[in-house]
Design an enzyme around this catalytic site. Structure first.
Site, PDB file in Angstrom:
ATOM      1  N   LYS A  53       0.846  -1.203   0.000  1.00 62.59           N
ATOM      2  CA  LYS A  53       0.000   0.000   0.000  1.00 62.59           C
ATOM      3  C   LYS A  53       0.878   1.250   0.000  1.00 62.59           C
ATOM      4  CE  LYS A  53      -3.771  -2.465   2.257  1.00 62.59           C
ATOM      5  NZ  LYS A  53      -4.412  -2.852   3.513  1.00 62.59           N
ATOM      6  N   GLN A  97      -4.107  -1.805   9.854  1.00 64.98           N
ATOM      7  CA  GLN A  97      -4.075  -3.106   9.184  1.00 64.98           C
ATOM      8  C   GLN A  97      -4.618  -4.201  10.105  1.00 64.98           C
ATOM      9  OE1 GLN A  97      -3.081  -3.617   5.882  1.00 64.98           O
ATOM     10  NE2 GLN A  97      -3.974  -5.631   6.265  1.00 64.98           N
ATOM     11  N   ASP A 120     -10.634   3.041   4.972  1.00 62.11           N
ATOM     12  CA  ASP A 120     -11.104   1.672   4.741  1.00 62.11           C
ATOM     13  C   ASP A 120     -12.628   1.607   4.682  1.00 62.11           C
ATOM     14  OD1 ASP A 120      -9.040  -0.129   4.286  1.00 62.11           O
ATOM     15  OD2 ASP A 120      -8.531  -0.294   6.410  1.00 62.11           O
TER      16      ASP A 120
END
Ligand code: NAD
Length: 295
Positions: A53, A97, A120
């Site tokens: 990412k 994460q 997200d």
């Protein structure tokens, strides 16, 4: 022969556009859209995801800051970091994460992220916005699935769609996005009876079960479009590990199009994360009311 919908090619196009938009945003506002990535523990897969990412951020000119904590990190420590990132005007997107170590309640951590920085799209405010069709930040994998589908089927209205999987990160948000497009949506899961029969009526099948070769060719209606979200590690005949999706790709020639694994949904997920970071920065700088909790 079914057409391959290349997620890699679409992600490259999206990133090229994003690179131009980011450059012009940075010139106009004198600040660079920036993502804070939080990694807790030593899970090798999480390490790879975060590294990937961050390297993709660089490609489009998005800034990134990595925050690493050991596996013994406490929930209080992580909440305190998130509090600081929420109030840092130079951070526009926050990504934690998953999975987190067992001593940390993931739901409470996601709740602690400012919804306007929740790239997200997992915060309850963004989930609520998605379910009411009122903006907010949309989860990355479902957004990628929709873009891939729309590239193949510009008019989704009235299509019969079957979503296999009902997780909060893929199945449910995909179903909500398809409903918003006026599809007739059936959501299936591991207790669904007659999955094959249900799929046989579908114009669109989105497979997100995490089960290799679950969706067989005879389940697929001729001309259907298939989005394969599954990522499964299996052993190939030569003994090597390979990645396959949830769909038996060799059996779906009669479909009109499908996304391959790898090279389908995966690259779009990261491109959509970058898009969300850009949107969050743009929303924060321009005070886009659709991103505000109190709008
Ligand atoms: P999950 O385990 O949280 O949910 C799986 C869902 O599938 C559940 O709702 C379960 O009921 C259903 N399911 C499982 N087996 C089934 C079966 N035999 N028949 C019908 N339904 C079944 O998984 P998830 O996080 O939603 O991820 C699903 C898959 O997508 C995984 O393979 C994951 O690795 C992959 N994934 C890919 C990306 C990407 O970027 N390409 C992103 C997220 C997840």
């Amino acid at each position: 022969m079914a057409k391959i919908i290349s997620g890699s090619a679409m992600a490259d196009r999206l990133m090229a556009t994003l690179a131009r938009d980011v450059a012009s945003f940075s010139r106009r506002n004198g600040c660079v859209p920036t993502l804070a990535a939080v990694l807790v523990g030593n899970d090798p897969a999480s390490e790879i995801y975060v590294r990937r990412k961050i390297s993709q951020c660089r490609k489009v000119g998005i800034g990134s800051i990595e925050h690493r904590y050991g596996a013994d990190c406490t929930e209080a420590e992580l909440r305190s970091l998130i509090g600081r990132l929420n109030s840092d005007s130079e951070v526009h997107g926050i990504l934690v994460q998953m999975p987190l170590p067992p001593q940390i309640d993931s739901a409470r951590i996601l709740d602690a992220i400012d919804p306007v920085k929740d790239v997200d799209g997992f915060h309850p405010v963004n989930v609520g916005r998605l379910s009411t069709g009122t903006g907010g930040l949309i989860p990355c994998t479902p957004m990628g699935c929709l873009m891939l589908l729309q590239s193949e089927l510009p008019g989704l209205k009235g299509k019969q769609a079957v979503v296999i999987g009902k997780s909060n990160i893929v199945g449910k948000p995909v179903a909500l996005l398809l409903l918003e497009q006026e599809c007739t949506v059936t959501v299936c899961h591991k207790y669904t009876q007659n999955l094959a029969d249900i799929c046989r009526h579908a114009d669109i099948v989105v497979a997100a079960a995490g089960s290799p070769n679950l969706v067989r060719g005879h389940w697929i209606k001729p001309g259907a479009v298939i989005i394969d979200v599954g990522i499964n590690r299996v052993q190939s005949e030569d003994g090597k590990q390979k990645i396959v999706g949830d769909v038996a790709a060799s059996e779906i020639d009669h479909a009109s199009a499908f996304t391959p694994v790898p090279g389908g949904v995966g690259p779009m997920t990261i491109a959509c994360l970058l898009l969300n970071t850009f949107k969050a920065a743009d929303g924060l700088v321009s005070h886009d009311p659709r991103l505000r909790v109190d709008a």
